[in-house]
Design a protein around this motif. Structure first.
Motif, PDB file in Angstrom:
ATOM      1  N   LEU A 198      19.970  39.732  36.892  1.00  0.00           N
ATOM      2  CA  LEU A 198      19.692  39.346  38.276  1.00  0.00           C
ATOM      3  C   LEU A 198      19.171  40.530  39.078  1.00  0.00           C
ATOM      4  O   LEU A 198      18.284  40.379  39.920  1.00  0.00           O
ATOM      5  CB  LEU A 198      20.962  38.778  38.916  1.00  0.00           C
ATOM      6  N   ALA A 199      19.745  41.710  38.826  1.00  0.00           N
ATOM      7  CA  ALA A 199      19.322  42.906  39.555  1.00  0.00           C
ATOM      8  C   ALA A 199      17.877  43.280  39.228  1.00  0.00           C
ATOM      9  O   ALA A 199      17.177  43.877  40.050  1.00  0.00           O
ATOM     10  CB  ALA A 199      20.251  44.072  39.227  1.00  0.00           C
ATOM     11  N   LYS A 200      17.439  42.914  38.022  1.00  0.00           N
ATOM     12  CA  LYS A 200      16.067  43.189  37.616  1.00  0.00           C
ATOM     13  C   LYS A 200      15.099  42.110  38.099  1.00  0.00           C
ATOM     14  O   LYS A 200      13.914  42.141  37.778  1.00  0.00           O
ATOM     15  CB  LYS A 200      15.990  43.292  36.094  1.00  0.00           C
ATOM     16  N   GLY A 201      15.621  41.142  38.862  1.00  0.00           N
ATOM     17  CA  GLY A 201      14.770  40.097  39.404  1.00  0.00           C
ATOM     18  C   GLY A 201      14.494  38.954  38.463  1.00  0.00           C
ATOM     19  O   GLY A 201      13.610  38.125  38.724  1.00  0.00           O
ATOM     20  N   LYS A 202      15.228  38.866  37.356  1.00  0.00           N
ATOM     21  CA  LYS A 202      15.041  37.783  36.396  1.00  0.00           C
ATOM     22  C   LYS A 202      15.988  36.640  36.722  1.00  0.00           C
ATOM     23  O   LYS A 202      17.176  36.851  36.964  1.00  0.00           O
ATOM     24  CB  LYS A 202      15.292  38.280  34.976  1.00  0.00           C
ATOM     25  N   LEU A 203      15.468  35.441  36.726  1.00  0.00           N
ATOM     26  CA  LEU A 203      16.291  34.275  36.995  1.00  0.00           C
ATOM     27  C   LEU A 203      17.045  33.864  35.732  1.00  0.00           C
ATOM     28  O   LEU A 203      16.481  33.862  34.634  1.00  0.00           O
ATOM     29  CB  LEU A 203      15.421  33.116  37.483  1.00  0.00           C
ATOM     30  N   LEU A 204      18.317  33.516  35.900  1.00  0.00           N
ATOM     31  CA  LEU A 204      19.091  33.020  34.769  1.00  0.00           C
ATOM     32  C   LEU A 204      18.652  31.597  34.445  1.00  0.00           C
ATOM     33  O   LEU A 204      18.206  30.850  35.315  1.00  0.00           O
ATOM     34  CB  LEU A 204      20.584  33.033  35.098  1.00  0.00           C
ATOM     35  N   SER A 205      18.776  31.224  33.197  1.00  0.00           N
ATOM     36  CA  SER A 205      18.456  29.855  32.796  1.00  0.00           C
ATOM     37  C   SER A 205      19.482  28.900  33.387  1.00  0.00           C
ATOM     38  O   SER A 205      20.553  29.313  33.849  1.00  0.00           O
ATOM     39  CB  SER A 205      18.459  29.738  31.271  1.00  0.00           C
ATOM     40  N   LYS A 206      19.165  27.612  33.370  1.00  0.00           N
ATOM     41  CA  LYS A 206      20.098  26.613  33.893  1.00  0.00           C
ATOM     42  C   LYS A 206      21.423  26.639  33.139  1.00  0.00           C
ATOM     43  O   LYS A 206      22.486  26.492  33.732  1.00  0.00           O
ATOM     44  CB  LYS A 206      19.465  25.222  33.790  1.00  0.00           C
ATOM     45  N   VAL A 207      21.344  26.838  31.828  1.00  0.00           N
ATOM     46  CA  VAL A 207      22.569  26.912  31.027  1.00  0.00           C
ATOM     47  C   VAL A 207      23.416  28.098  31.457  1.00  0.00           C
ATOM     48  O   VAL A 207      24.640  27.985  31.613  1.00  0.00           O
ATOM     49  CB  VAL A 207      22.230  27.008  29.524  1.00  0.00           C
ATOM     50  N   ASN A 208      22.779  29.240  31.676  1.00  0.00           N
ATOM     51  CA  ASN A 208      23.525  30.430  32.074  1.00  0.00           C
ATOM     52  C   ASN A 208      24.123  30.298  33.463  1.00  0.00           C
ATOM     53  O   ASN A 208      25.215  30.820  33.730  1.00  0.00           O
ATOM     54  CB  ASN A 208      22.624  31.664  32.003  1.00  0.00           C
ATOM     55  N   TRP A 209      23.414  29.596  34.360  1.00  0.00           N
ATOM     56  CA  TRP A 209      23.993  29.354  35.686  1.00  0.00           C
ATOM     57  C   TRP A 209      25.237  28.468  35.575  1.00  0.00           C
ATOM     58  O   TRP A 209      26.198  28.636  36.323  1.00  0.00           O
ATOM     59  CB  TRP A 209      22.963  28.691  36.603  1.00  0.00           C
ATOM     60  N   LEU A 210      25.210  27.524  34.645  1.00  0.00           N
ATOM     61  CA  LEU A 210      26.385  26.680  34.424  1.00  0.00           C
ATOM     62  C   LEU A 210      27.528  27.469  33.794  1.00  0.00           C
ATOM     63  O   LEU A 210      28.706  27.224  34.083  1.00  0.00           O
ATOM     64  CB  LEU A 210      26.019  25.496  33.522  1.00  0.00           C
ATOM     65  N   LEU A 211      27.187  28.412  32.928  1.00  0.00           N
ATOM     66  CA  LEU A 211      28.211  29.215  32.255  1.00  0.00           C
ATOM     67  C   LEU A 211      28.820  30.274  33.164  1.00  0.00           C
ATOM     68  O   LEU A 211      29.981  30.646  32.987  1.00  0.00           O
ATOM     69  CB  LEU A 211      27.608  29.902  31.029  1.00  0.00           C
ATOM     70  N   TYR A 237      25.531  46.240  43.121  1.00  0.00           N
ATOM     71  CA  TYR A 237      24.405  46.701  42.303  1.00  0.00           C
ATOM     72  C   TYR A 237      23.241  45.716  42.398  1.00  0.00           C
ATOM     73  O   TYR A 237      22.083  46.123  42.604  1.00  0.00           O
ATOM     74  CB  TYR A 237      24.865  46.859  40.856  1.00  0.00           C
ATOM     75  N   CYS A 238      23.544  44.436  42.262  1.00  0.00           N
ATOM     76  CA  CYS A 238      22.497  43.405  42.356  1.00  0.00           C
ATOM     77  C   CYS A 238      21.847  43.410  43.737  1.00  0.00           C
ATOM     78  O   CYS A 238      20.607  43.402  43.865  1.00  0.00           O
ATOM     79  CB  CYS A 238      23.092  42.025  42.070  1.00  0.00           C
ATOM     80  N   LEU A 239      22.673  43.410  44.776  1.00  0.00           N
ATOM     81  CA  LEU A 239      22.155  43.338  46.144  1.00  0.00           C
ATOM     82  C   LEU A 239      21.279  44.539  46.470  1.00  0.00           C
ATOM     83  O   LEU A 239      20.197  44.399  47.069  1.00  0.00           O
ATOM     84  CB  LEU A 239      23.309  43.240  47.134  1.00  0.00           C
ATOM     85  N   ILE A 240      21.728  45.723  46.085  1.00  0.00           N
ATOM     86  CA  ILE A 240      20.969  46.936  46.400  1.00  0.00           C
ATOM     87  C   ILE A 240      19.642  46.947  45.651  1.00  0.00           C
ATOM     88  O   ILE A 240      18.596  47.288  46.215  1.00  0.00           O
ATOM     89  CB  ILE A 240      21.808  48.187  46.063  1.00  0.00           C
ATOM     90  N   ARG A 241      19.662  46.558  44.387  1.00  0.00           N
ATOM     91  CA  ARG A 241      18.432  46.530  43.612  1.00  0.00           C
ATOM     92  C   ARG A 241      17.436  45.504  44.174  1.00  0.00           C
ATOM     93  O   ARG A 241      16.225  45.758  44.242  1.00  0.00           O
ATOM     94  CB  ARG A 241      18.738  46.200  42.150  1.00  0.00           C
ATOM     95  N   LEU A 242      17.943  44.358  44.589  1.00  0.00           N
ATOM     96  CA  LEU A 242      17.064  43.324  45.138  1.00  0.00           C
ATOM     97  C   LEU A 242      16.535  43.718  46.510  1.00  0.00           C
ATOM     98  O   LEU A 242      15.365  43.471  46.840  1.00  0.00           O
ATOM     99  CB  LEU A 242      17.813  41.992  45.215  1.00  0.00           C
TER     100      LEU A 242
END
Length: 428
Positions: A198-211, A237-242
């Motif tokens: 997430l910090a690298k700006g990559k969206l998680l897949s739907k399965v990963n969001w469910l997990l 870490y995520c917020l600062i990177r984004l």
């Protein structure tokens, strides 16, 4: 019936392994998957043999026997068992008293694990070593997810990640088998991997969001105080990177590091204040009580001892350096001739050598730019190392607990120039 059971579980385990091996995200470490998985599953079996035939007691046996009580109850009263699993609703006090760790079922991570194990018993017909394979596989899934994520985003340190997380002896051993640590390590690694993505700006897949909610819940439920540190840290870490992609004031890595340190320190200060205020500093008293209880049972073996450990912040801070050093580097090779302690001390000697090598590299080559993720790992290592060093004086138990920070430490120590040159020759 037994043969059919093993065939069905073998097919299920084989199917899970096949899906794991085919996962696109694990391709950067594909050649390590089967060797490392074999080592992981073997470690879980060896752990069970060690406790069954050498120690004859310990957490894994307690969990096993307690889960059998719940599984038997499931056959006698399915409705009551469902209420127990979902709501911790016991049929009566006599039944509650027969189940270990059930005095405070809403708070006990051990009782939570026993419930999970009892559910697994329904699949495996309460076969201990089948349970071990499933739990080891869960841990391996979370670990490889993190390793593949680190390798994908930081390919320069691929060998460091592979060795630290997939092959380092005590990490592999204690994150396997029928122990809470397998669930803890797998869920923690997966959550950190998701944060890095997430910090690298990559969206998680739907399965990963469910997990994600499920794995966050497992992490929090198994070790709340570790999750209390790690989750805010990686959230920042995520917020600062984004935000760094949009805010000019966070463009530089030093500004990001400062923002992370300030945010984490603020939350940490608030957390410590609340801990001191809550129920007469319950957390600090519980930490000292745990230390004293374990110390009393550890007098005949190498252990950490403090001149004075009090449930106060000054006492904790004063003993923190010794606690961290002991958690990382002890026992030393001369502290015990017991074979298990000797193996642990040899591993610690390796860690010490890696530390000295990293220090030499810093002196000779200077300190390169430290990434924000490295700062996160350092903060986590220090916090976890101090907490376990203060609360767990027995080195045998500590070797098991420290797996939550040890691979991150080894990963960082292997990133210096000299270590990288040595790893390049191994061609991992």
């Amino acid at each position: 019936m037994s043969t059919i059971l093993y065939i069905l579980n073998a097919l299920l385990l084989g199917g899970i392994i096949w899906l794991l091996y085919r996962r696109p995200g694990l391709q950067p470490i594909k050649k390590h998957l089967l060797p490392a998985l074999g080592l992981k599953l073997l470690a879980g079996i060896l752990l069970g043999l060690l406790y069954h035939h050498y120690y004859h007691e310990g957490d894994t046996l307690t969990f096993k026997n307690a889960s059998l009580i719940l599984t038997k109850y499931a056959g006698q009263n399915p409705e009551g068992y469902l209420k127990l699993i979902l709501f911790n609703d016991f049929e009566n006090e006599a039944f509650r008293a027969s189940v270990p760790f059930s005095r405070l079922p809403n708070f006990s991570n051990s009782f939570f694990f026993i419930k999970l194990l009892s559910l697994l018993n329904l699949l495996t017909n309460s076969q201990y070593y089948l349970n071990s394979l499933y739990l080891s596989l869960f841990s391996f899934w979370g670990t490889t997810t993190l390793v593949a994520t680190l390798v994908s985003h930081f390919p320069k340190y691929k060998s460091a990640a592979v060795l630290a997380f997939l092959y380092f002896p005590s990490v592999v051993f204690w994150s396997s088998g029928v122990l809470k640590d397998a669930i803890l390590f797998g869920s923690m690694c997966w959550v950190i991997a998701a944060a890095i993505e997430l910090a690298k700006g990559k969206l998680l897949s739907k399965v990963n969001w469910l997990l994600l909610p499920f794995l966050l819940y497992l992490f929090v439920r198994i070790k709340f105080f570790l999750a209390f540190i790690a989750i805010p840290l990686f959230l920042f870490y995520c917020l600062i990177r984004l935000l760094a992609a949009k805010a000019n004031m966070l463009k530089s890595i030093k500004a990001q590091q400062l923002a992370l340190l300030v945010a984490f320190s603020l939350v940490g200060t608030i957390g410590i204040y609340l801990a001191l205020q809550y129920n007469d500093a319950f957390f600090f008293h519980n930490l000292v009580d745990t230390y004293e209880d374990i110390l009393e049972l550890s007098q005949a073996r190498p252990h950490i001892s403090f001149a004075s450990l009090e449930p106060t912040l000054p006492s904790m801070l004063g003993n923190a350096p010794k606690a961290f050093f002991s958690a990382v580097f002890r026992p030393f090779v001369w502290e015990s001739v017991n074979i298990l302690y000797l193996l642990l001390s040899l591993e610690n000697l390796l860690i010490l050598a890696l530390g000295l090598l990293a220090l030499l590299s810093m002196v000779k080559n200077g300190v390169k730019e430290v990434t924000l993720l490295q700062v996160c790992f350092i903060l986590m290592i220090v916090c976890f190392g101090v907490i376990f060093g203060l609360s767990t004086p027995n080195f045998g138990t500590l070797s098991r607990y420290r797996i939550v920070f040890l691979p991150f430490l080894v990963y960082l120590l292997l990133q210096n120039r000299y270590a990288q040159q040595l790893l390049a020759k191994l061609r991992l």
